[in-house]
Write a protein that holds these residues in place. Structure first.
Motif, PDB file in Angstrom:
ATOM      1  N   SER A 135       4.422   5.772   3.735  1.00  0.00           N
ATOM      2  CA  SER A 135       3.797   7.087   3.920  1.00  0.00           C
ATOM      3  C   SER A 135       4.799   8.095   4.466  1.00  0.00           C
ATOM      4  O   SER A 135       5.769   7.742   5.135  1.00  0.00           O
ATOM      5  N   ASP A 136       4.498   9.362   4.188  1.00  0.00           N
ATOM      6  CA  ASP A 136       5.304  10.482   4.688  1.00  0.00           C
ATOM      7  C   ASP A 136       4.724  11.128   5.931  1.00  0.00           C
ATOM      8  O   ASP A 136       5.389  11.954   6.563  1.00  0.00           O
ATOM      9  N   SER A 137       3.471  10.826   6.273  1.00  0.00           N
ATOM     10  CA  SER A 137       2.706  11.678   7.187  1.00  0.00           C
ATOM     11  C   SER A 137       2.313  10.999   8.488  1.00  0.00           C
ATOM     12  O   SER A 137       1.867   9.841   8.491  1.00  0.00           O
TER      13      SER A 137
ATOM     14  N   LEU B 130       0.850  -1.191   0.000  1.00  0.00           N
ATOM     15  CA  LEU B 130       0.000   0.000   0.000  1.00  0.00           C
ATOM     16  C   LEU B 130       0.885   1.241   0.000  1.00  0.00           C
ATOM     17  O   LEU B 130       1.889   1.298   0.721  1.00  0.00           O
ATOM     18  N   PHE B 131       0.492   2.222  -0.788  1.00  0.00           N
ATOM     19  CA  PHE B 131       1.258   3.458  -0.901  1.00  0.00           C
ATOM     20  C   PHE B 131       0.366   4.663  -0.643  1.00  0.00           C
ATOM     21  O   PHE B 131      -0.685   4.815  -1.277  1.00  0.00           O
ATOM     22  N   ASP B 132       0.783   5.534   0.267  1.00  0.00           N
ATOM     23  CA  ASP B 132       0.237   6.878   0.271  1.00  0.00           C
ATOM     24  C   ASP B 132       0.709   7.563  -1.007  1.00  0.00           C
ATOM     25  O   ASP B 132       1.704   7.163  -1.611  1.00  0.00           O
ATOM     26  N   LEU B 133       0.001   8.608  -1.422  1.00  0.00           N
ATOM     27  CA  LEU B 133       0.351   9.265  -2.677  1.00  0.00           C
ATOM     28  C   LEU B 133       1.122  10.567  -2.468  1.00  0.00           C
ATOM     29  O   LEU B 133       2.274  10.701  -2.868  1.00  0.00           O
ATOM     30  N   ASP B 134       0.478  11.536  -1.833  1.00  0.00           N
ATOM     31  CA  ASP B 134       1.036  12.888  -1.778  1.00  0.00           C
ATOM     32  C   ASP B 134       2.243  12.958  -0.849  1.00  0.00           C
ATOM     33  O   ASP B 134       2.190  12.521   0.305  1.00  0.00           O
ATOM     34  N   ASN B 135       3.340  13.474  -1.380  1.00  0.00           N
ATOM     35  CA  ASN B 135       4.612  13.582  -0.671  1.00  0.00           C
ATOM     36  C   ASN B 135       5.185  12.223  -0.276  1.00  0.00           C
ATOM     37  O   ASN B 135       6.077  12.140   0.568  1.00  0.00           O
ATOM     38  N   THR B 136       4.662  11.169  -0.888  1.00  0.00           N
ATOM     39  CA  THR B 136       5.220   9.826  -0.721  1.00  0.00           C
ATOM     40  C   THR B 136       5.639   9.335  -2.101  1.00  0.00           C
ATOM     41  O   THR B 136       6.800   9.452  -2.472  1.00  0.00           O
ATOM     42  N   LEU B 137       4.692   8.806  -2.888  1.00  0.00           N
ATOM     43  CA  LEU B 137       5.043   8.463  -4.270  1.00  0.00           C
ATOM     44  C   LEU B 137       5.322   9.717  -5.091  1.00  0.00           C
ATOM     45  O   LEU B 137       6.161   9.707  -5.998  1.00  0.00           O
ATOM     46  N   LEU B 138       4.579  10.780  -4.810  1.00  0.00           N
ATOM     47  CA  LEU B 138       4.807  12.046  -5.496  1.00  0.00           C
ATOM     48  C   LEU B 138       5.721  12.937  -4.664  1.00  0.00           C
ATOM     49  O   LEU B 138       5.580  13.009  -3.439  1.00  0.00           O
ATOM     50  N   ALA B 139       6.609  13.651  -5.343  1.00  0.00           N
ATOM     51  CA  ALA B 139       7.452  14.644  -4.671  1.00  0.00           C
ATOM     52  C   ALA B 139       6.688  15.964  -4.608  1.00  0.00           C
ATOM     53  O   ALA B 139       7.112  16.997  -5.140  1.00  0.00           O
ATOM     54  N   GLY B 140       5.527  15.922  -3.964  1.00  0.00           N
ATOM     55  CA  GLY B 140       4.629  17.064  -3.873  1.00  0.00           C
ATOM     56  C   GLY B 140       3.238  16.576  -3.531  1.00  0.00           C
ATOM     57  O   GLY B 140       3.027  15.372  -3.314  1.00  0.00           O
TER      58      GLY B 140
ATOM     59  N   SER C  56     -10.780  10.706  -5.803  1.00  0.00           N
ATOM     60  CA  SER C  56     -10.477   9.784  -6.901  1.00  0.00           C
ATOM     61  C   SER C  56     -10.483  10.458  -8.268  1.00  0.00           C
ATOM     62  O   SER C  56      -9.854   9.952  -9.204  1.00  0.00           O
ATOM     63  N   PHE C  57     -11.175  11.604  -8.424  1.00  0.00           N
ATOM     64  CA  PHE C  57     -11.093  12.303  -9.701  1.00  0.00           C
ATOM     65  C   PHE C  57      -9.670  12.785  -9.944  1.00  0.00           C
ATOM     66  O   PHE C  57      -9.120  12.621 -11.037  1.00  0.00           O
ATOM     67  N   VAL C  58      -9.070  13.376  -8.924  1.00  0.00           N
ATOM     68  CA  VAL C  58      -7.697  13.866  -9.058  1.00  0.00           C
ATOM     69  C   VAL C  58      -6.710  12.714  -9.167  1.00  0.00           C
ATOM     70  O   VAL C  58      -5.770  12.754  -9.971  1.00  0.00           O
ATOM     71  N   THR C  59      -6.917  11.658  -8.380  1.00  0.00           N
ATOM     72  CA  THR C  59      -5.876  10.639  -8.233  1.00  0.00           C
ATOM     73  C   THR C  59      -5.996   9.444  -9.161  1.00  0.00           C
ATOM     74  O   THR C  59      -5.008   8.731  -9.359  1.00  0.00           O
ATOM     75  N   GLY C  60      -7.168   9.203  -9.748  1.00  0.00           N
ATOM     76  CA  GLY C  60      -7.317   8.053 -10.630  1.00  0.00           C
ATOM     77  C   GLY C  60      -6.300   8.023 -11.766  1.00  0.00           C
ATOM     78  O   GLY C  60      -5.612   7.008 -11.971  1.00  0.00           O
ATOM     79  N   PRO C  61      -6.169   9.116 -12.535  1.00  0.00           N
ATOM     80  CA  PRO C  61      -5.177   9.120 -13.604  1.00  0.00           C
ATOM     81  C   PRO C  61      -3.740   8.983 -13.098  1.00  0.00           C
ATOM     82  O   PRO C  61      -2.877   8.470 -13.810  1.00  0.00           O
ATOM     83  N   ILE C  62      -3.474   9.441 -11.880  1.00  0.00           N
ATOM     84  CA  ILE C  62      -2.129   9.324 -11.318  1.00  0.00           C
ATOM     85  C   ILE C  62      -1.820   7.864 -11.015  1.00  0.00           C
ATOM     86  O   ILE C  62      -0.730   7.369 -11.321  1.00  0.00           O
TER      87      ILE C  62
END
Length: 221
Positions: free
Chosen positions: A181-183, A5-15, A115-121
């Protein structure tokens, strides 16, 4: 079988995709800069401090989706992916995701961002499962409200367990489970998995991870 499992923001993404989506809409003149920029920063600061009211934030975040057609939103999102998201997808993040996929792990992003923002990511990373806050829809249009439990703090555990159940699985189905996760907001879910990993963590999570002997890594390279 393993679970990753991956958090997204500031974890997989550098932002932060949540923050950047609002900033993108401001840059396009969709949202009023004077009103929304300060509010966006305020919510971001509250998140980092652990004081965010998720429902107040979702009211702020989801309302703009209800004001525009899905066709227009999708067009904006394609540009958002190209200009804001792709530069935040590091080679280290891609390599870690691919490592788990190649090992045959069940892989998912678990994020409070809608999920609208993150689905394509998630699709851009090649990750097959997304557990995100869900924007409610009526007749194909967003209502500006969330549906169900937001994937935030303990809500992440509830949403992950519901998702696993839908697959006929549970925590005990896996020899090992990972959450990156970062948080410090993710401490509940980090405490559920067998292999918690702090990724470029905030100060609170770093101190907790070091105290517990959890790995601390960086994906910013």
């Amino acid at each position: 079988m393993e679970l990753a499992l991956f958090d997204l923001d500031n974890t997989l993404l550098a932002g932060d995709s949540d923050f950047e989506w609002a900033q993108y809409l401001i840059s396009r003149g969709v949202l009023d800069k004077e009103v929304y920029e300060a509010r966006n920063q305020q919510f971001f600061d509250q998140y980092k401090a652990g004081t965010l009211d998720i429902f107040e934030f979702l009211d702020f975040q989801l309302k703009p989706l209800a004001r525009h057609s899905r066709e227009q939103l999708d067009a904006w999102h394609r540009e958002f992916m190209d200009t804001r998201i792709q530069p935040m997808m590091t080679e280290a993040s891609r390599a870690l995701v691919n490592q788990h996929l190649a090992a045959g792990s069940v892989v998912a992003i678990v994020t409070a961002t809608n999920s609208f923002v993150t689905g394509p990511i998630a699709r851009a990373f090649g990750i097959p499962h997304l557990i995100a806050t869900i924007p409610a829809q009526e007749n194909g249009a967003f209502t500006g409200q969330p549906r169900g439990t937001p994937a935030f703090k303990t809500g992440k555990i509830e949403r992950v367990e519901g998702w696993l159940e839908s697959l006929g699985l549970c925590w005990g189905s896996f020899a090992r489970s990972w959450f990156y996760s970062d948080s410090h907001n993710d401490l509940p879910l980090l405490g559920k998995v067998s292999n918690p990993v702090a990724v470029d963590p905030d100060d609170t999570l770093r101190a907790h991870a070091e105290g517990q002997g959890w790995p601390v890594i960086s994906l910013r390279g």
